[in-house]
Every structure is written in C-alpha cells, then in structure tokens.
Design a protein around this motif. Structure first.
Motif, PDB file in Angstrom:
ATOM      1  N   GLY A  11       0.845  -1.206   0.000  1.00 25.46           N
ATOM      2  CA  GLY A  11       0.000   0.000   0.000  1.00 25.46           C
ATOM      3  C   GLY A  11       0.868   1.239   0.000  1.00 25.46           C
ATOM      4  O   GLY A  11       2.035   1.206  -0.410  1.00 25.46           O
ATOM      5  N   GLN A  12       0.299   2.333   0.512  1.00 27.08           N
ATOM      6  CA  GLN A  12       1.057   3.600   0.533  1.00 27.08           C
ATOM      7  C   GLN A  12       2.393   3.429   1.202  1.00 27.08           C
ATOM      8  O   GLN A  12       3.445   3.818   0.704  1.00 27.08           O
ATOM      9  CB  GLN A  12       0.291   4.653   1.343  1.00 27.08           C
ATOM     10  CG  GLN A  12      -1.065   5.045   0.854  1.00 27.08           C
ATOM     11  CD  GLN A  12      -1.655   6.069   1.812  1.00 27.08           C
ATOM     12  OE1 GLN A  12      -1.393   7.255   1.670  1.00 27.08           O
ATOM     13  NE2 GLN A  12      -2.427   5.622   2.791  1.00 27.08           N
ATOM     14  N   MET A  13       2.386   2.810   2.371  1.00 26.61           N
ATOM     15  CA  MET A  13       3.610   2.745   3.174  1.00 26.61           C
ATOM     16  C   MET A  13       4.560   1.659   2.691  1.00 26.61           C
ATOM     17  O   MET A  13       5.756   1.894   2.549  1.00 26.61           O
ATOM     18  CB  MET A  13       3.254   2.529   4.648  1.00 26.61           C
ATOM     19  CG  MET A  13       2.492   3.697   5.236  1.00 26.61           C
ATOM     20  SD  MET A  13       3.300   5.286   4.998  1.00 26.61           S
ATOM     21  CE  MET A  13       4.693   5.116   6.098  1.00 26.61           C
ATOM     22  N   ASP A  32       2.334  -8.870  -1.406  1.00 24.77           N
ATOM     23  CA  ASP A  32       0.949  -8.469  -1.121  1.00 24.77           C
ATOM     24  C   ASP A  32       0.061  -9.617  -1.597  1.00 24.77           C
ATOM     25  O   ASP A  32       0.509 -10.495  -2.341  1.00 24.77           O
ATOM     26  CB  ASP A  32       0.611  -7.157  -1.855  1.00 24.77           C
ATOM     27  CG  ASP A  32      -0.603  -6.450  -1.246  1.00 24.77           C
ATOM     28  OD1 ASP A  32      -0.454  -5.354  -0.713  1.00 24.77           O
ATOM     29  OD2 ASP A  32      -1.706  -7.045  -1.291  1.00 24.77           O
ATOM     30  N   GLN A  37      -2.591  -4.536  -6.556  1.00 17.08           N
ATOM     31  CA  GLN A  37      -1.933  -3.664  -5.549  1.00 17.08           C
ATOM     32  C   GLN A  37      -0.430  -3.636  -5.813  1.00 17.08           C
ATOM     33  O   GLN A  37       0.214  -2.603  -5.716  1.00 17.08           O
ATOM     34  CB  GLN A  37      -2.227  -4.223  -4.152  1.00 17.08           C
ATOM     35  CG  GLN A  37      -1.916  -3.266  -3.034  1.00 17.08           C
ATOM     36  CD  GLN A  37      -2.933  -2.125  -2.896  1.00 17.08           C
ATOM     37  OE1 GLN A  37      -4.061  -2.211  -3.376  1.00 17.08           O
ATOM     38  NE2 GLN A  37      -2.514  -1.031  -2.286  1.00 17.08           N
ATOM     39  N   ALA A  88       3.949  -3.978   6.634  1.00 15.83           N
ATOM     40  CA  ALA A  88       3.232  -2.705   6.472  1.00 15.83           C
ATOM     41  C   ALA A  88       1.832  -2.977   5.913  1.00 15.83           C
ATOM     42  O   ALA A  88       1.380  -2.359   4.943  1.00 15.83           O
ATOM     43  CB  ALA A  88       3.999  -1.767   5.562  1.00 15.83           C
ATOM     44  N   VAL A  89       1.149  -3.950   6.524  1.00 18.13           N
ATOM     45  CA  VAL A  89      -0.220  -4.244   6.068  1.00 18.13           C
ATOM     46  C   VAL A  89      -1.188  -3.389   6.871  1.00 18.13           C
ATOM     47  O   VAL A  89      -0.803  -2.671   7.794  1.00 18.13           O
ATOM     48  CB  VAL A  89      -0.566  -5.752   6.205  1.00 18.13           C
ATOM     49  CG1 VAL A  89       0.385  -6.613   5.409  1.00 18.13           C
ATOM     50  CG2 VAL A  89      -0.604  -6.179   7.674  1.00 18.13           C
ATOM     51  N   GLU A  91      -3.705  -1.563   9.317  1.00 19.85           N
ATOM     52  CA  GLU A  91      -3.580  -1.374  10.780  1.00 19.85           C
ATOM     53  C   GLU A  91      -4.696  -2.132  11.513  1.00 19.85           C
ATOM     54  O   GLU A  91      -5.620  -1.551  12.064  1.00 19.85           O
ATOM     55  CB  GLU A  91      -3.612   0.110  11.122  1.00 19.85           C
ATOM     56  CG  GLU A  91      -3.309   0.443  12.596  1.00 19.85           C
ATOM     57  CD  GLU A  91      -1.842   0.293  12.977  1.00 19.85           C
ATOM     58  OE1 GLU A  91      -1.113  -0.334  12.195  1.00 19.85           O
ATOM     59  OE2 GLU A  91      -1.436   0.802  14.029  1.00 19.85           O
ATOM     60  N   LYS A  96      -2.100  -8.350  11.712  1.00 21.17           N
ATOM     61  CA  LYS A  96      -0.643  -8.268  11.950  1.00 21.17           C
ATOM     62  C   LYS A  96      -0.147  -9.482  12.712  1.00 21.17           C
ATOM     63  O   LYS A  96       0.906 -10.056  12.381  1.00 21.17           O
ATOM     64  CB  LYS A  96      -0.310  -6.970  12.680  1.00 21.17           C
ATOM     65  CG  LYS A  96      -0.502  -5.714  11.800  1.00 21.17           C
ATOM     66  CD  LYS A  96       0.066  -4.483  12.469  1.00 21.17           C
ATOM     67  CE  LYS A  96      -0.257  -3.217  11.729  1.00 21.17           C
ATOM     68  NZ  LYS A  96       0.320  -3.098  10.374  1.00 21.17           N
ATOM     69  N   ASN A 116       5.801  -1.755  10.704  1.00 21.25           N
ATOM     70  CA  ASN A 116       5.625  -0.318  10.445  1.00 21.25           C
ATOM     71  C   ASN A 116       4.314   0.166  11.079  1.00 21.25           C
ATOM     72  O   ASN A 116       3.777   1.214  10.710  1.00 21.25           O
ATOM     73  CB  ASN A 116       5.581  -0.085   8.924  1.00 21.25           C
ATOM     74  CG  ASN A 116       5.433   1.382   8.566  1.00 21.25           C
ATOM     75  OD1 ASN A 116       6.247   2.198   8.956  1.00 21.25           O
ATOM     76  ND2 ASN A 116       4.371   1.731   7.844  1.00 21.25           N
ATOM     77  N   SER A 118       1.446   1.897  13.056  1.00 23.32           N
ATOM     78  CA  SER A 118       1.330   3.285  13.536  1.00 23.32           C
ATOM     79  C   SER A 118       1.169   3.334  15.038  1.00 23.32           C
ATOM     80  O   SER A 118       1.400   4.371  15.650  1.00 23.32           O
ATOM     81  CB  SER A 118       0.090   3.931  12.914  1.00 23.32           C
ATOM     82  OG  SER A 118       0.221   3.999  11.536  1.00 23.32           O
ATOM     83  N   PHE A 140       7.899   4.216   9.761  1.00 24.77           N
ATOM     84  CA  PHE A 140       8.187   5.273   8.785  1.00 24.77           C
ATOM     85  C   PHE A 140       7.025   6.255   8.743  1.00 24.77           C
ATOM     86  O   PHE A 140       5.919   5.937   9.188  1.00 24.77           O
ATOM     87  CB  PHE A 140       8.375   4.647   7.387  1.00 24.77           C
ATOM     88  CG  PHE A 140       9.623   3.819   7.241  1.00 24.77           C
ATOM     89  CD1 PHE A 140       9.645   2.490   7.667  1.00 24.77           C
ATOM     90  CD2 PHE A 140      10.779   4.347   6.676  1.00 24.77           C
ATOM     91  CE1 PHE A 140      10.792   1.711   7.539  1.00 24.77           C
ATOM     92  CE2 PHE A 140      11.929   3.566   6.535  1.00 24.77           C
ATOM     93  CZ  PHE A 140      11.935   2.254   6.970  1.00 24.77           C
ATOM     94  N   ASN A 142       4.670   9.131   6.343  1.00 21.74           N
ATOM     95  CA  ASN A 142       4.111   9.224   4.998  1.00 21.74           C
ATOM     96  C   ASN A 142       4.226  10.643   4.433  1.00 21.74           C
ATOM     97  O   ASN A 142       3.832  11.591   5.098  1.00 21.74           O
ATOM     98  CB  ASN A 142       2.612   8.853   5.120  1.00 21.74           C
ATOM     99  CG  ASN A 142       1.912   8.732   3.798  1.00 21.74           C
ATOM    100  OD1 ASN A 142       2.524   8.789   2.745  1.00 21.74           O
ATOM    101  ND2 ASN A 142       0.609   8.564   3.856  1.00 21.74           N
ATOM    102  N   ILE A 234      -3.357  10.289   4.977  1.00 23.38           N
ATOM    103  CA  ILE A 234      -2.988   9.105   5.776  1.00 23.38           C
ATOM    104  C   ILE A 234      -3.932   7.953   5.448  1.00 23.38           C
ATOM    105  O   ILE A 234      -3.525   6.816   5.240  1.00 23.38           O
ATOM    106  CB  ILE A 234      -3.063   9.433   7.277  1.00 23.38           C
ATOM    107  CG1 ILE A 234      -1.964  10.424   7.674  1.00 23.38           C
ATOM    108  CG2 ILE A 234      -2.995   8.160   8.127  1.00 23.38           C
ATOM    109  CD1 ILE A 234      -2.138  11.003   9.064  1.00 23.38           C
ATOM    110  N   LYS A 273      -6.862   7.611  -1.017  1.00 20.17           N
ATOM    111  CA  LYS A 273      -6.688   6.284  -1.654  1.00 20.17           C
ATOM    112  C   LYS A 273      -8.018   5.707  -2.133  1.00 20.17           C
ATOM    113  O   LYS A 273      -8.038   4.793  -2.946  1.00 20.17           O
ATOM    114  CB  LYS A 273      -5.994   5.313  -0.702  1.00 20.17           C
ATOM    115  CG  LYS A 273      -6.782   4.939   0.538  1.00 20.17           C
ATOM    116  CD  LYS A 273      -5.937   4.054   1.453  1.00 20.17           C
ATOM    117  CE  LYS A 273      -6.647   3.739   2.759  1.00 20.17           C
ATOM    118  NZ  LYS A 273      -5.844   2.953   3.689  1.00 20.17           N
TER     119      LYS A 273
END
Ligand SMILES: CC(=O)CC(=O)SCCNC(=O)CCNC(=O)[C@H](O)C(C)(C)COP(=O)(O)OP(=O)(O)OC[C@H]1O[C@@H](n2cnc3c(N)ncnc32)[C@H](O)[C@@H]1OP(=O)(O)O
Ligand SMILES: NC(=O)C1=CN([C@@H]2O[C@H](COP(=O)(O)OP(=O)(O)OC[C@H]3O[C@@H](n4cnc5c(N)ncnc54)[C@H](OP(=O)(O)O)[C@@H]3O)[C@@H](O)[C@H]2O)C=CC1
Length: 281
Positions: A11-13, A32, A37, A88-89, A91, A96, A116, A118, A140, A142, A234, A273
């Motif tokens: 994704g974004q991250m 992924d 994606q 980084a899947v 949240e 996770k 990653n 949040s 990280f 964004n 975000i 997104k």
C-alpha cells in the motif's frame, strides 16, 4: 549486514518503504495478496522516483536499476532468505499477528521482523513469534521518500543487537531516528491523531467548514497540510484504527473516535486512496 529485505503490504507505506530501500541498493521482495496492488505499487514507486529525479535527489539513469531491485510476489515463502522483513499491512491487530505468526515460520532464523505499525504495541506482536528478541517497531512516516523521521520502538524482549541493526538501517536510509517506549501510538500518533480527531469533532459540531478548519491550521500554525487534508492523505481507516488503539490501550474517553470519522469509514470514504474522504479527489 542487511542486504535483502522483505516488505509485506504494497500500500502507501509498503511501496514507500520498498522505494527507499531499493534506492540504497538493498534487494527488496515486496509481498501483497493482490496482484493489482503490487502493480499499482511499482507504478507509484516509478512516479515518485521520477519526481525525485526532477528535484535532483536521484539520478534518472539509475531508475531502471533501482526498480529491478524490487521483486513483487504474492507468495510469502519468497521472503525466506531475507535478512529482515518489514510488515506494512493494514492497521488491524488480528491481521498483523497472523502475518507475524506466518513470518516466524518462513523467514530464516536470525532475521529481524519489523512492523511499520502506527500504534499497535510491539510487545504483543513479538509475543506470537518464537523470536521476540528479533522483533522491533520501525515506523516510517508518509510519504516515506520525503519524510525524514523513523520512529523505532523496542518491545519488552527486543535485543540490543536488533535495535542496533535497525538504527544502522535507519541511518543508511538517510533518515533520523526517534526512540519511543512501547505504548499505544508511540510518539507521533499519540499526539497527531488526537489532533486530527479533534478537527473531525470541530467539523462534526459545526465549529467551521472543512476548508476553514484546514486553512486555519495551515496558515495559523504553518503546517504543510491542514488536519483534514492530512487525514485524507494518511487514510481515514488508518486514523480511526489508531484512535481505537489509543482508546482501548489507555481506556481514556479523551481518545474516543469522532462519530463522523466512524461514519465516513463505514461509508468507505477512506480519503485520497479511495477517491473520497473529507475532500473528493
Ligand atoms: C499515520 C502514521 O502512522 C504516521 C504518519 O505518517 S503521520 C503523517 C506524516 N506526514 C505529514 O505530516 C505530511 C505533511 N505534508 C507534507 O509534508 C507535504 O505536504 C508533502 C511532503 C506531503 C508534500 O509536500 P509538497 O511540497 O506539497 O510536495 P510537492 O512536490 O508539491 O508534491 C505534492 C504532492 O506530491 C506528493 N509527494 C511529494 N513528494 C513525494 C514523494 N517523494 N513520494 C510520494 N509522494 C510525494 C504529495 O503527497 C502530494 O501528493 P499529490 O501530488 O498526489 O497531490
Ligand atoms: N497511512 C499512513 O500515513 C501511515 C500508515 N502507517 C502504517 O502502515 C501500515 C500500512 O498502512 P497504509 O500503507 O497506509 O495502508 P494501505 O491501506 O495503503 O495498505 C495496506 C496494504 O496491506 C495489504 N494487505 C491487506 N491484507 C493483507 C494480507 N493479508 N497480506 C498482505 N497484504 C495485505 C493491502 O492490500 P489490499 O488493499 O489488497 O487489501 C494494502 O496493499 C499500517 O499499519 C499503518 O498504520 C505508518 C505510517 C504512516
């Protein structure tokens, strides 16, 4: 030495993390579950590399070689020989934990397993693996290629060796590290997301319009994006997930999510997104 890194979630991250690793000549396996994606991620990375080339941050002649270092896959087994995996899947804690259980059985012994996340406490994530000393938070910001900060969070069992290797990678990526204790939201999101939630409450209670809330905070406090624009950037689903982690983690009603934010996420208005959030894109 960390030469090959698996990134889970394109994704974004995840795509941003793959981007900055590949620029530093690290081999990346980007995993992924959805083919589209992965394709979208690689296209986005190429666009952002070209953006950086325009700003003179990257040599445009090196872009093909950088992209060649990013191998996409839908098979988690392809991460078995990675020196490190960065998850980084979405949240969502249950997701996770499931990913870390699988990773623990796939990635070679001795490899670091980083998240990653949040806001979700690292100790809980580490506890589902047989290598809690190798699990760490590497958070990280964004957009990853632009933001200088990486928050590093040790779980209760994270070893000094794991911390030192992570800190060295942060430096290799040209980023600055802030170290947070392992409590919900860590530093950035403990402070930032309640501010975004408060902006949603201001809208919900009719204090001001979307535009004036953002204008006031941009021009009034010199933030590059107003809080509602930032929420769209975000992802409203991620913002809501973080508020819920804070609310559950501290059992304090000051972290209750704004009902309007809940409704928007339920409607699928997830922000940029999804093409629509507080603004329409
Ligand atoms: C939620 C968490 O867990 C933790 C977090 O990340 S909290 C969020 C932290 N991030 C922020 O606060 C970002 C605040 N915003 C900014 O710093 C700036 O607006 C920005 C860096 C995002 C863009 O700065 P800018 O000067 O407007 O950049 P500019 O070159 O004009 O580009 C603007 C656009 O490019 C994007 N962008 C710029 N450089 C980029 C890069 N290298 N990679 C990806 N996107 C990039 C911007 O997001 C914006 O997107 P669109 O083109 O789709 O509109
Ligand atoms: N957004 C932000 O500003 C920041 C987010 N973070 C954190 O990074 C993580 C990712 O956030 P973000 O990139 O915004 O989220 P996105 O929604 O952009 O991306 C999540 C990615 O995870 C994928 N995914 C979902 N389920 C699985 C699975 N079972 N296996 C593999 N991949 C899966 C999704 O694929 P699909 O869409 O096909 O389901 C999607 O590609 C979250 O933990 C978030 O809190 C950290 C810093 C900043």
């Amino acid at each position: 030495m960390i030469k090959k890194v698996g990134v889970l979630g394109a994704g974004q991250m995840g795509s941003g993390i793959a981007h900055v690793l590949a620029v530093q000549e690290i081999e990346v396996v980007l995993f992924d579950i959805a083919e589209d994606q992965l394709a979208k991620a690689v296209a986005g990375i190429e666009k952002n590399l070209e953006r950086q080339a325009k700003k003179g941050e990257v040599d445009s002649a090196s872009i093909p070689a950088i992209l060649k270092r990013i191998h996409t896959t839908k098979v988690m087994g392809d991460l078995s020989d990675c020196d490190m995996a960065i998850e980084a899947v979405t949240e969502r804690e249950t997701l996770k934990l499931d990913i870390f259980r699988q990773l623990d059985g796939i990635v070679k012994k001795g490899a670091i397993l980083a998240s990653n996340t949040s806001s979700i406490p690292i100790t809980r994530i580490a506890a589902v693996t047989g290598r809690p000393d190798k699990v760490i938070g590497m958070h990280f910001m964004n957009p990853v290629p632009v933001m200088k900060l990486v928050e590093v969070i040790r779980g209760l069992a994270t070893s000094d060796e794991t911390f030192d290797a992570t800190a060295a990678l942060v430096a290799k990526l040209g980023k600055e590290m802030a170290v947070s204790a392992d409590y919900p939201g860590f530093i950035v999101n403990r402070i930032l997301i309640p501010m975004i939630n408060e902006a949603a409450f201001a809208l919900f209670e009719g204090v001001a319009t979307v535009e004036d809330i953002d204008k006031a905070m941009k021009l009034g406090t010199n933030q590059p994006m107003g809080p509602l624009t930032l929420a769209d950037f975000i992802g409203l689903d991620t913002c809501l997930a973080i508020m819920n982690v804070l609310y559950e983690g501290f059992k304090d009603t000051k972290y209750r999510p704004c009902p309007l934010l809940v409704k928007m996420v339920e409607a699928g208005y997830l922000g940029k997104k999804a093409g629509r959030g507080f603004y329409t894109y």
